[in-house]
Design a protein around this motif. Sequence first.
Motif, short mmCIF file in Angstrom:
data_model
loop_
_atom_site.label_atom_id
_atom_site.label_comp_id
_atom_site.label_asym_id
_atom_site.label_seq_id
_atom_site.Cartn_x
_atom_site.Cartn_y
_atom_site.Cartn_z
N ASP A 10 0.82 -1.22 0.00
CA ASP A 10 0.00 0.00 0.00
C ASP A 10 0.85 1.26 0.00
O ASP A 10 0.68 2.13 0.85
CB ASP A 10 -0.95 0.00 1.19
CG ASP A 10 -2.15 0.92 0.95
OD1 ASP A 10 -2.34 1.33 -0.21
OD2 ASP A 10 -2.87 1.23 1.90
N ALA A 11 1.74 1.40 -0.97
CA ALA A 11 2.50 2.63 -1.13
C ALA A 11 1.54 3.76 -1.48
O ALA A 11 0.59 3.58 -2.23
CB ALA A 11 3.55 2.46 -2.25
N GLY A 12 1.80 4.93 -0.92
CA GLY A 12 0.92 6.06 -1.17
C GLY A 12 -0.46 5.91 -0.55
O GLY A 12 -1.36 6.70 -0.86
N ASN A 13 -0.63 4.92 0.32
CA ASN A 13 -1.92 4.67 0.96
C ASN A 13 -3.03 4.54 -0.09
O ASN A 13 -4.20 4.82 0.18
CB ASN A 13 -2.26 5.80 1.94
CG ASN A 13 -3.28 5.40 2.98
OD1 ASN A 13 -3.28 4.27 3.45
ND2 ASN A 13 -4.15 6.32 3.34
N ALA A 14 -2.63 4.11 -1.30
CA ALA A 14 -3.56 4.13 -2.43
C ALA A 14 -4.72 3.16 -2.25
O ALA A 14 -5.88 3.50 -2.51
CB ALA A 14 -2.81 3.83 -3.72
N ALA A 15 -4.42 1.93 -1.86
CA ALA A 15 -5.48 0.93 -1.73
C ALA A 15 -6.39 1.23 -0.55
O ALA A 15 -7.62 1.12 -0.66
CB ALA A 15 -4.86 -0.46 -1.59
N PRO A 120 5.97 0.99 -4.46
CA PRO A 120 6.81 2.11 -4.94
C PRO A 120 7.66 1.68 -6.12
O PRO A 120 8.20 0.57 -6.14
CB PRO A 120 7.67 2.44 -3.71
CG PRO A 120 7.73 1.16 -2.93
CD PRO A 120 6.43 0.47 -3.16
N MET A 121 7.77 2.55 -7.11
CA MET A 121 8.56 2.27 -8.30
C MET A 121 9.29 3.54 -8.73
O MET A 121 8.90 4.65 -8.38
CB MET A 121 7.65 1.79 -9.44
CG MET A 121 6.90 0.51 -9.16
SD MET A 121 7.94 -0.97 -9.22
CE MET A 121 8.08 -1.21 -10.98
N ALA A 122 10.35 3.36 -9.53
CA ALA A 122 11.11 4.50 -10.05
C ALA A 122 10.41 5.05 -11.28
O ALA A 122 10.85 4.87 -12.42
CB ALA A 122 12.54 4.07 -10.38
N VAL A 123 9.28 5.71 -11.06
CA VAL A 123 8.48 6.28 -12.13
C VAL A 123 8.11 7.71 -11.75
O VAL A 123 8.00 8.04 -10.57
CB VAL A 123 7.20 5.45 -12.38
CG1 VAL A 123 7.55 4.07 -12.92
CG2 VAL A 123 6.39 5.32 -11.10
N PRO A 124 7.87 8.59 -12.75
CA PRO A 124 7.49 9.97 -12.45
C PRO A 124 5.98 10.11 -12.28
O PRO A 124 5.21 9.41 -12.93
CB PRO A 124 7.98 10.73 -13.68
CG PRO A 124 7.86 9.74 -14.80
CD PRO A 124 8.15 8.39 -14.18
N ALA A 177 -0.92 -0.87 -8.30
CA ALA A 177 -0.53 0.40 -8.91
C ALA A 177 0.94 0.68 -8.62
O ALA A 177 1.44 0.39 -7.53
CB ALA A 177 -1.39 1.53 -8.36
N HIS A 178 1.63 1.24 -9.61
CA HIS A 178 3.03 1.62 -9.45
C HIS A 178 3.09 3.08 -8.99
O HIS A 178 2.73 3.99 -9.74
CB HIS A 178 3.79 1.46 -10.77
CG HIS A 178 3.78 0.06 -11.28
ND1 HIS A 178 4.41 -0.32 -12.45
CD2 HIS A 178 3.21 -1.08 -10.80
CE1 HIS A 178 4.24 -1.61 -12.66
NE2 HIS A 178 3.51 -2.10 -11.67
N ILE A 179 3.55 3.30 -7.76
CA ILE A 179 3.57 4.63 -7.15
C ILE A 179 4.97 5.23 -7.26
O ILE A 179 5.95 4.56 -6.97
CB ILE A 179 3.17 4.54 -5.66
CG1 ILE A 179 1.85 3.78 -5.50
CG2 ILE A 179 3.08 5.94 -5.05
CD1 ILE A 179 0.68 4.41 -6.17
N PRO A 180 5.09 6.51 -7.69
CA PRO A 180 6.41 7.16 -7.67
C PRO A 180 7.05 7.02 -6.28
O PRO A 180 6.40 7.33 -5.27
CB PRO A 180 6.08 8.62 -7.99
CG PRO A 180 4.82 8.55 -8.80
CD PRO A 180 4.04 7.41 -8.20
N HIS A 181 8.26 6.53 -6.24
CA HIS A 181 8.87 6.20 -4.95
C HIS A 181 9.00 7.41 -4.04
O HIS A 181 8.96 7.28 -2.81
CB HIS A 181 10.24 5.54 -5.16
CG HIS A 181 11.23 6.38 -5.88
ND1 HIS A 181 11.95 7.39 -5.27
CD2 HIS A 181 11.63 6.38 -7.17
CE1 HIS A 181 12.74 7.96 -6.14
NE2 HIS A 181 12.56 7.38 -7.32
N TYR A 182 9.12 8.60 -4.61
CA TYR A 182 9.27 9.80 -3.79
C TYR A 182 7.94 10.27 -3.20
O TYR A 182 7.90 11.21 -2.41
CB TYR A 182 9.92 10.92 -4.59
CG TYR A 182 9.27 11.22 -5.93
CD1 TYR A 182 8.24 12.14 -6.05
CD2 TYR A 182 9.68 10.55 -7.07
CE1 TYR A 182 7.64 12.40 -7.26
CE2 TYR A 182 9.08 10.81 -8.31
CZ TYR A 182 8.07 11.73 -8.39
OH TYR A 182 7.47 11.98 -9.61
#
Length: 299
Positions: A10-15, A120-124, A177-182
């Motif tokens: 649950d990166a970004g508390n998205a789910a 978290p992923m290395a995406v913008p 979902a792929h969340i920008p790591h930052y």
Amino acid sequence: MVLVLDGFLDAGNAAARAAQHLVDLSDAPVPGGKVVATFDVDSFHDYRARRPAVSFVRDHYEQYDAPRLVVRLLKDTGGTPYLLLHGPEPDNRWEAFARAVREVVERLGVTRTVAMGSVPMAVPHTRPIAITHHANDHAEPVAQSPWRGELRVPSSAQALLEIRLGEWGHPALGFVAHIPHYLAQLDYPKASAVLLEQVERGGRLIIDLSGLRAEAEDREGEIERYLETNGEVAEVVAALERQYDAFERSEASGSNLLAEDQPLPSGEELGEQFEQFLATLDEDPRPGNETRGDDDGEG
């Protein structure tokens, strides 16, 4: 049944935010939906690792937020009933948890389970949010997976549950979902909306996402204002954009990212080179000291 377990995926508390949006939308016949099943959280929750919040008011404690893992009966925008299983991921007894969910699935007549998660992923954040789709043997994925081959990753209760449901003949699928790591430590409602769009497709539901999308727009504005005053972070985002765009161009053209006329070494060749590298670590570069010790073991 929609499935969201807070914690690991649950990166970004998205789910979790997506699950809360579903609860907030439901106001009939019971606000927040009727709880039709509960789990014995005390049996699998590690309170020392994930301590529930409690309020200290002047001279006493109150408002203890007890962790709850429940199944709610909700209705989508079109009036279609569905279930939502949400709460903290069990810290132990995953197999017992899977068996308990099986009982819910079979007793309440669940036709398919749809899970949500985020990593978290290395995406913008300025590019579309990518989604990894997955499904067990009894469920059809809604899209083709971008992954090739096998990838070993840490497991989760959701992953085990999908496997076990498949073994028991129950369809289960999910979206990550792929969340920008930052942004992984912030609430990221844009990803929550994207996950629920996938749930609409996978679960054949109709969900009002207008409020969540408005929340996402506000967060995007906050991110842009932050980048305007933090050049170093903005440069990281720009580098991720270049990397993302280069990969997309390569995928669109069907080309390989590897340089031409540069054959890959075999596994045996790599092993020989690695052995040579390790051998150099045993050499003492000082004149007259070719090894780090004498044959008798004395330094």
